[in-house]
Motif scaffolding. Structure first.
Motif, PDB file in Angstrom:
ATOM      1  N   MET A  25       0.829  -1.201   0.000  1.00 17.26           N
ATOM      2  CA  MET A  25       0.000   0.000   0.000  1.00 17.26           C
ATOM      3  C   MET A  25       0.869   1.259   0.000  1.00 17.26           C
ATOM      4  SD  MET A  25      -2.614   1.432   2.927  1.00 17.26           S
ATOM      5  CE  MET A  25      -3.583  -0.055   3.001  1.00 17.26           C
ATOM      6  N   TRP A  26       1.918   1.269   0.846  1.00 18.08           N
ATOM      7  CA  TRP A  26       2.805   2.431   0.928  1.00 18.08           C
ATOM      8  C   TRP A  26       3.471   2.684  -0.421  1.00 18.08           C
ATOM      9  CZ3 TRP A  26       8.161   2.477   0.223  1.00 18.08           C
ATOM     10  CH2 TRP A  26       8.789   3.699   0.512  1.00 18.08           C
ATOM     11  N   LEU A  49      -6.098  -5.155  -5.494  1.00 21.24           N
ATOM     12  CA  LEU A  49      -7.080  -5.400  -4.435  1.00 21.24           C
ATOM     13  C   LEU A  49      -7.665  -6.809  -4.537  1.00 21.24           C
ATOM     14  CD1 LEU A  49      -8.909  -1.945  -4.377  1.00 21.24           C
ATOM     15  CD2 LEU A  49      -7.360  -2.850  -2.648  1.00 21.24           C
ATOM     16  N   GLN A  50      -7.913  -7.264  -5.767  1.00 23.28           N
ATOM     17  CA  GLN A  50      -8.424  -8.630  -5.944  1.00 23.28           C
ATOM     18  C   GLN A  50      -7.404  -9.667  -5.469  1.00 23.28           C
ATOM     19  OE1 GLN A  50      -9.480  -8.734 -10.098  1.00 23.28           O
ATOM     20  NE2 GLN A  50     -11.609  -8.182  -9.703  1.00 23.28           N
ATOM     21  N   ARG A  55      -5.638 -13.683  -1.495  1.00 24.57           N
ATOM     22  CA  ARG A  55      -4.623 -14.162  -0.560  1.00 24.57           C
ATOM     23  C   ARG A  55      -5.181 -14.235   0.857  1.00 24.57           C
ATOM     24  NH1 ARG A  55       0.002 -10.247  -3.128  1.00 24.57           N
ATOM     25  NH2 ARG A  55       0.609 -11.614  -4.863  1.00 24.57           N
ATOM     26  N   PHE A  56      -5.991 -13.237   1.231  1.00 24.44           N
ATOM     27  CA  PHE A  56      -6.589 -13.295   2.569  1.00 24.44           C
ATOM     28  C   PHE A  56      -7.576 -14.452   2.662  1.00 24.44           C
ATOM     29  CE2 PHE A  56      -9.684 -12.472   5.827  1.00 24.44           C
ATOM     30  CZ  PHE A  56      -8.858 -12.192   6.909  1.00 24.44           C
ATOM     31  N   PRO A  83     -15.281  -2.644  -3.637  1.00 25.66           N
ATOM     32  CA  PRO A  83     -16.009  -3.853  -4.054  1.00 25.66           C
ATOM     33  C   PRO A  83     -15.086  -4.994  -4.470  1.00 25.66           C
ATOM     34  CG  PRO A  83     -16.259  -2.081  -5.673  1.00 25.66           C
ATOM     35  CD  PRO A  83     -15.628  -1.484  -4.470  1.00 25.66           C
ATOM     36  N   GLU A  84     -13.858  -4.687  -4.924  1.00 28.06           N
ATOM     37  CA  GLU A  84     -12.938  -5.756  -5.305  1.00 28.06           C
ATOM     38  C   GLU A  84     -12.657  -6.692  -4.131  1.00 28.06           C
ATOM     39  OE1 GLU A  84     -12.018  -2.259  -7.999  1.00 28.06           O
ATOM     40  OE2 GLU A  84     -12.414  -2.560  -5.876  1.00 28.06           O
TER      41      GLU A  84
END
Length: 562
Positions: A25-26, A49-50, A55-56, A83-84
């Motif tokens: 993100m950074w 984001l997808q 991965r999560f 939404p992704e």
């Protein structure tokens, strides 16, 4: 039971996953835009984001425990997550490999303080359900318990052995991650992460406390004690602790099994309408509702004796996730409905802020413009007309509005999220039972009831004020005549402080009379145009509150005594 080594490894694995995502993100959201490469960040954002969500998802399935719940919680956070992410996680199911029965039996004996064959006459070793936090088995009560409770067959829910430690480790890791993210301005300007983690922690700790769930079941049953259409399993308190919960077995036809319903002579559309009514009763009448009404927690139970016209009941189970709408929130909902009826974009945003859904730092000008645009385009339409609007127009507005919501520090309180979850599940369930079902038409009478309740409260205040002003107006000529008589007879004591107080009192009285007249005019005008223009009528009636408030409050201050 997990050992210290495995819990430390679990803790470190969660933190490593979060640290990698924060570094990404950074790099993409902070560093690249600062060196003029914002276009690269924007073009790759959706795919990144997808990947993060996938991965999560894999991490949650592998670790189990609270991570499954975290994924489900994230999938409902449409207010703060794109939404992704929410779409990728919405299918995450709370399923886990079954714990060997020997360990379950040992846990039951340890909790109840007696051998398994003394606690229950029979236990099915094959679980009815196995989830990340607990496991359920069918049992038969011993003769003495059956004699005392009237229950023969029951379901026993047992916490997974060692789940307390896993929950503690997961919450510690999540709190650490929340602290990290609160230091990232990109995140902290949009969402209060530590508060979000604490909301989640409270929900999860309540869910693994089976005494809390048993209390929820009894409270829910009390709310519907006078409704023969709703059934709730009785709690077998003699066989219930914080980690073991024994409930009457009320298994019947699953609410979404349309073929079985029809085979039993039950109309699925009738079930859909009754289910919606019961859910809305929970929300608007009781303020206490089942927040997880999915098909596994709902049954339709045929009634053997239909002499009173009752052929089936709705049966609710699993009261671990319940929602409560505080009175302050219900007042906020009424304010929201009034602002919506008046098509007042600014008033609606003020009401959203009032219920705590916007952080104090929010710049709401864009939101006010969006609401005003929505009212201008869709505000005058009834539900039937809204169904005729081109779906693409709704979708375009929803996308634009969703982006705006995520750009603001907009964070729905936990009970709001549970309301949204319950309504979403209700709408989906009812549409599955009856394709013609429309949730907006079902909720319309309840919205109308809220508005009527609000108007009745205003009407009482209006009546009290009208009576007070009428008495004041009736006494005014006599008091003025007495004052003039005193002046004519030379008995009027002209002392400056007293005179100033009397003049000020008369000025206030005059202002209150004018405000009362203005209030009455607006209120009567609103009532007269009600049949021809309901929206204008509502605006006039709401506007009449301003002079009413002035009429009530203008006399509240008094000059200081000298």
């Amino acid at each position: 039971m997990p050992d210290d080594g495995s819990t430390r490894a679990r803790y470190r694995r969660i933190l490593r996953f979060a640290a990698r995502q924060l570094v990404s993100m950074w790099w993409f959201e902070i560093l690249l835009p600062r060196i003029g490469l914002a276009g690269i960040s924007a073009r790759t954002r959706g795919a990144r984001l997808q990947r993060l969500a996938r991965r999560f998802h894999a991490l949650a399935v592998d670790l189990g425990g609270l991570m499954i719940k975290v994924g489900q919680f994230m999938s409902s956070r449409l207010d703060v997550l794109p939404p992704e992410i929410t779409k990728e996680l919405e299918g995450l199911q709370d399923e886990a490999p079954a714990v060997p029965f020997a360990r379950i039996a040992a846990a039951i004996e340890r909790e109840l303080g007696m051998p398994l064959d003394r606690a229950y006459a029979w236990v099915d070793e094959t679980p009815v359900a196995a989830a990340s936090l607990g496991q359920a088995h069918r049992v038969r009560l011993v003769a003495l318990d059956t004699q005392q409770t009237g229950i023969v067959d029951a379901i026993v829910k047992v916490q997974r052995p060692g789940i307390d430690q896993i929950v503690a480790v997961d919450l510690a890791a999540l709190r650490k991650v929340g602290g990290w993210m609160s230091r990232v301005r990109l995140v902290s300007n949009r969402v209060d992460m530590p508060a979000l983690v604490e909301e989640f922690a409270i929900t999860c700790l309540e869910e693994i406390d089976y005494l809390h769930e048993a209390g929820n079941a009894e409270r829910f049953a009390a709310d519907f004690a006078d409704n023969p259409r709703v059934q709730v399993p009785d709690v077998v308190w003699e066989r219930t602790t914080r980690k073991v919960l024994t409930l009457e077995d009320v298994t019947a036809i699953k609410i979404n099994d349309v073929d079985a319903l029809r085979a039993a002579g039950i109309d699925p559309s009738e079930v859909a309408n009754e289910f919606a009514r019961v859910m809305f009763d929970q929300l608007f009448a009781h303020g206490y509702f089942h927040a997880d009404p999915h098909p596994g927690n709902l049954f339709v139970t045929p009634v053997a004796d239909a002499s009173q016209g009752l052929r089936w009941r709705l049966t609710f189970v699993d009261f671990g996730m319940m929602g409560e709408v505080p009175e302050s929130t219900r007042r906020g909902l009424r304010t929201l409905l009034i602002a919506t009826a008046a098509r007042d974009g600014k008033g609606l945003v003020d009401a959203i802020r009032e219920v705590g859904a916007l952080l104090p730092s929010a710049d709401t000008r864009e939101l006010e413009r969006a609401m005003t645009h929505a009212f201008g385009r869709f505000g005058g339409m009834g539900f039937a007309e809204l169904r005729e609007v081109d779906e693409r127009e709704f979708r375009d507005f929803a996308n634009e509005f969703g982006d705006l919501m995520r750009s603001l520090p907009f964070q729905l309180p936990e009970h709001f999220l549970l309301v949204i979850r319950a309504m979403s599940l209700t709408s989906g369930m009812c549409s599955g039972l009856d394709p013609r079902f429309n949730v907006w038409e079902a909720v319309e009478p309840y919205a109308g009831r809220l508005l009527r309740d609000e108007r009745s409260g205003v009407a009482k205040a209006v009546a009290d004020e009208v009576v007070a002003n009428a008495k004041l107006i009736a006494r005014l000529p006599r008091r003025l005549d007495a004052l003039v008589t005193q002046a004519e007879e030379g008995r009027l004591a002209v002392t400056a402080p007293a005179l100033e107080r009397r003049i000020a009192r008369l000025e206030r009285t005059g202002a209150r009379i004018i405000s009362a007249m203005l209030f009455a005019g607006l209120l009567i005008a609103g009532a007269l145009v009600r049949a021809d223009d309901p929206v204008l009528s509502t605006v006039l009636m709401v506007a009449s509150a301003l002079p009413l408030l002035h009429s009530v409050l203008a006399g509240g201050s008094r000059p200081k005594q000298h």
